[in-house]
Design an enzyme around this catalytic site. Structure first.
Site, PDB file in Angstrom:
ATOM      1  N   GLU A  14      -0.376   9.549   1.488  1.00  0.00           N
ATOM      2  CA  GLU A  14      -1.205  10.447   2.298  1.00  0.00           C
ATOM      3  C   GLU A  14      -1.447   9.896   3.701  1.00  0.00           C
ATOM      4  O   GLU A  14      -1.583  10.658   4.665  1.00  0.00           O
ATOM      5  CB  GLU A  14      -2.557  10.647   1.611  1.00  0.00           C
ATOM      6  CG  GLU A  14      -3.567  11.361   2.479  1.00  0.00           C
ATOM      7  CD  GLU A  14      -4.935  11.428   1.853  1.00  0.00           C
ATOM      8  OE1 GLU A  14      -5.384  12.535   1.580  1.00  0.00           O
ATOM      9  OE2 GLU A  14      -5.559  10.377   1.623  1.00  0.00           O
ATOM     10  N   ASP A  15      -1.519   8.576   3.803  1.00  0.00           N
ATOM     11  CA  ASP A  15      -1.868   7.995   5.102  1.00  0.00           C
ATOM     12  C   ASP A  15      -0.773   8.159   6.148  1.00  0.00           C
ATOM     13  O   ASP A  15      -1.010   7.915   7.331  1.00  0.00           O
ATOM     14  CB  ASP A  15      -2.226   6.509   4.921  1.00  0.00           C
ATOM     15  CG  ASP A  15      -3.536   6.365   4.178  1.00  0.00           C
ATOM     16  OD1 ASP A  15      -4.466   7.144   4.484  1.00  0.00           O
ATOM     17  OD2 ASP A  15      -3.625   5.513   3.280  1.00  0.00           O
ATOM     18  N   ARG A  68      -9.470   2.663  10.953  1.00  0.00           N
ATOM     19  CA  ARG A  68      -8.035   2.981  10.913  1.00  0.00           C
ATOM     20  C   ARG A  68      -7.599   4.097  11.882  1.00  0.00           C
ATOM     21  O   ARG A  68      -6.410   4.322  12.044  1.00  0.00           O
ATOM     22  CB  ARG A  68      -7.645   3.407   9.492  1.00  0.00           C
ATOM     23  CG  ARG A  68      -7.798   2.319   8.447  1.00  0.00           C
ATOM     24  CD  ARG A  68      -6.734   1.249   8.595  1.00  0.00           C
ATOM     25  NE  ARG A  68      -6.887   0.211   7.605  1.00  0.00           N
ATOM     26  CZ  ARG A  68      -6.414   0.284   6.361  1.00  0.00           C
ATOM     27  NH1 ARG A  68      -5.748   1.344   5.968  1.00  0.00           N
ATOM     28  NH2 ARG A  68      -6.599  -0.711   5.532  1.00  0.00           N
ATOM     29  N   ARG A 103       1.196  -1.409   7.496  1.00  0.00           N
ATOM     30  CA  ARG A 103       1.556  -0.145   6.846  1.00  0.00           C
ATOM     31  C   ARG A 103       2.517   0.695   7.693  1.00  0.00           C
ATOM     32  O   ARG A 103       2.952   1.758   7.265  1.00  0.00           O
ATOM     33  CB  ARG A 103       0.280   0.641   6.511  1.00  0.00           C
ATOM     34  CG  ARG A 103      -0.646  -0.141   5.564  1.00  0.00           C
ATOM     35  CD  ARG A 103      -1.549   0.747   4.777  1.00  0.00           C
ATOM     36  NE  ARG A 103      -0.784   1.769   4.104  1.00  0.00           N
ATOM     37  CZ  ARG A 103      -1.317   2.844   3.549  1.00  0.00           C
ATOM     38  NH1 ARG A 103      -2.612   3.015   3.585  1.00  0.00           N
ATOM     39  NH2 ARG A 103      -0.556   3.752   2.965  1.00  0.00           N
ATOM     40  N   ASP A 123       0.809  -1.225   0.000  1.00  0.00           N
ATOM     41  CA  ASP A 123       0.000   0.000   0.000  1.00  0.00           C
ATOM     42  C   ASP A 123       0.841   1.274   0.000  1.00  0.00           C
ATOM     43  O   ASP A 123       0.293   2.369   0.187  1.00  0.00           O
ATOM     44  CB  ASP A 123      -0.913   0.011   1.240  1.00  0.00           C
ATOM     45  CG  ASP A 123      -2.112  -0.906   1.076  1.00  0.00           C
ATOM     46  OD1 ASP A 123      -2.918  -0.658   0.170  1.00  0.00           O
ATOM     47  OD2 ASP A 123      -2.220  -1.887   1.847  1.00  0.00           O
ATOM     48  N   CYS A 166      -4.978   9.983  -1.879  1.00  0.00           N
ATOM     49  CA  CYS A 166      -4.072   9.043  -1.195  1.00  0.00           C
ATOM     50  C   CYS A 166      -2.660   9.039  -1.775  1.00  0.00           C
ATOM     51  O   CYS A 166      -1.706   8.704  -1.079  1.00  0.00           O
ATOM     52  CB  CYS A 166      -4.586   7.609  -1.309  1.00  0.00           C
ATOM     53  SG  CYS A 166      -6.281   7.368  -0.885  1.00  0.00           S
ATOM     54  N   HIS A 181     -12.030   5.388   4.685  1.00  0.00           N
ATOM     55  CA  HIS A 181     -11.516   6.618   5.303  1.00  0.00           C
ATOM     56  C   HIS A 181     -12.535   7.750   5.221  1.00  0.00           C
ATOM     57  O   HIS A 181     -13.417   7.735   4.338  1.00  0.00           O
ATOM     58  CB  HIS A 181     -10.256   7.087   4.562  1.00  0.00           C
ATOM     59  CG  HIS A 181      -9.032   6.272   4.811  1.00  0.00           C
ATOM     60  ND1 HIS A 181      -8.201   5.857   3.795  1.00  0.00           N
ATOM     61  CD2 HIS A 181      -8.485   5.811   5.962  1.00  0.00           C
ATOM     62  CE1 HIS A 181      -7.190   5.176   4.307  1.00  0.00           C
ATOM     63  NE2 HIS A 181      -7.335   5.123   5.620  1.00  0.00           N
TER      64      HIS A 181
END
Ligand code: GLY
Length: 253
Positions: free
Chosen positions: A65-66, A131, A85, A60, A248, A161
């Site tokens: 962005e995460d 998340r 992640r 991923d 993202c 999200h």
């Protein structure tokens, strides 16, 4: 000139995390081509692209962005909700060091994905999703309230999200899917709803006054165009299969 952090598509993106989507084959060569075209659009909109190193074994990892929330004053490095992640954040923190004097870190028991953070001026909404949690929300409030930000938690349902459900497409205009987020929370904004046949269409990337938008959602694109919003369309089919979107794939600041 805005900076856009991006990272190459992992050759293992087909093994990505999936929460609400069925797994589908992902064409990695096509994903790479689409990512290059996405970067070209960001360049055309005036961004300088800063490339993060490829992380082959983090499927991923293109979804940078995460890993970070970057504001004018500070950056906040997240602690992603999916354990797989968490190895992605270190290189993002390193890349941000030249750009922000103060870098904060979300700490356990807080978990936060940047995809759950919607910033509109001094207002910030944090999606309470699978998340991101209340502990992270409290940490965000502690860091950002002294800087004048109002940070609020908001419940999201049926999607990964907060920014799967709502994004900004102008200074006072939001694009949202009313089945995934309570639109009444945003009563001070103009609201454009996604087309009912395109539930995944609420993710748009606003850069200045320009909107990068997936060509994959033509009926919602028409609604945006009819509202006078100019769109810069990108083909995003492979990222969408991986439960990602246009926000993202970069961190723009
Ligand atoms: N596949 C996107 C994510 O779960 O983070």
């Amino acid at each position: 000139m805005p900076i856009a952090l991006t990272r190459p598509v992992s050759p293992n993106m087909a093994e990505c995390e999936l929460t609400h989507f069925e797994r589908q084959p992902i064409d990695i060569a096509l994903a790479e081509k689409q990512h290059e075209e996405y970067e070209d659009v960001l360049r055309a909109l005036g961004c300088e692209i800063v490339h993060l190193p490829e992380l082959e074994f983090h499927p991923d990892s293109v979804f940078v962005e995460d890993c970070a929330v970057v504001l004018e004053e500070v950056a906040i490095i997240t602690w992603p909700g999916a354990e797989t992640r968490r190895g992605e954040v270190h290189s993002v923190a390193e890349a941000l060091e030249p750009y922000r004097k103060k870098i904060y870190y979300i700490e356990d028991p807080g978990v936060l994905d940047g995809g759950d953070v919607l910033v509109v001026g001094k207002q910030i909404w944090v999606g309470m999703s699978s998340r991101s949690n209340t502990a992270a929300l409290l940490q965000m409030q502690q860091i950002l309230a002294p800087l004048g930000y109002l940070v609020q938690g908001v419940k999201v349902k049926n999607c990964l999200h907060l920014k799967s459900a709502v994004t900004a497409v102008g200074p006072d205009t939001l694009l949202l899917n009313p089945d995934w987020i309570d639109a009444s929370i945003f009563e001070d904004f103009n609201i454009i709803e996604t087309h009912p046949d395109e539930p995944g269409a609420a993710n748009a990337l606003l850069i200045g006054e320009d909107v990068v938008y997936p060509a994959d959602f033509p009926m919602t694109a028409l609604r945006l165009a009819e509202a006078g919003i100019e769109l810069f369309l990108v083909d995003n089919s492979e990222v969408i299969k991986a439960e990602g979107g246009v926000t993202c794939c970069s961190v723009v600041f």
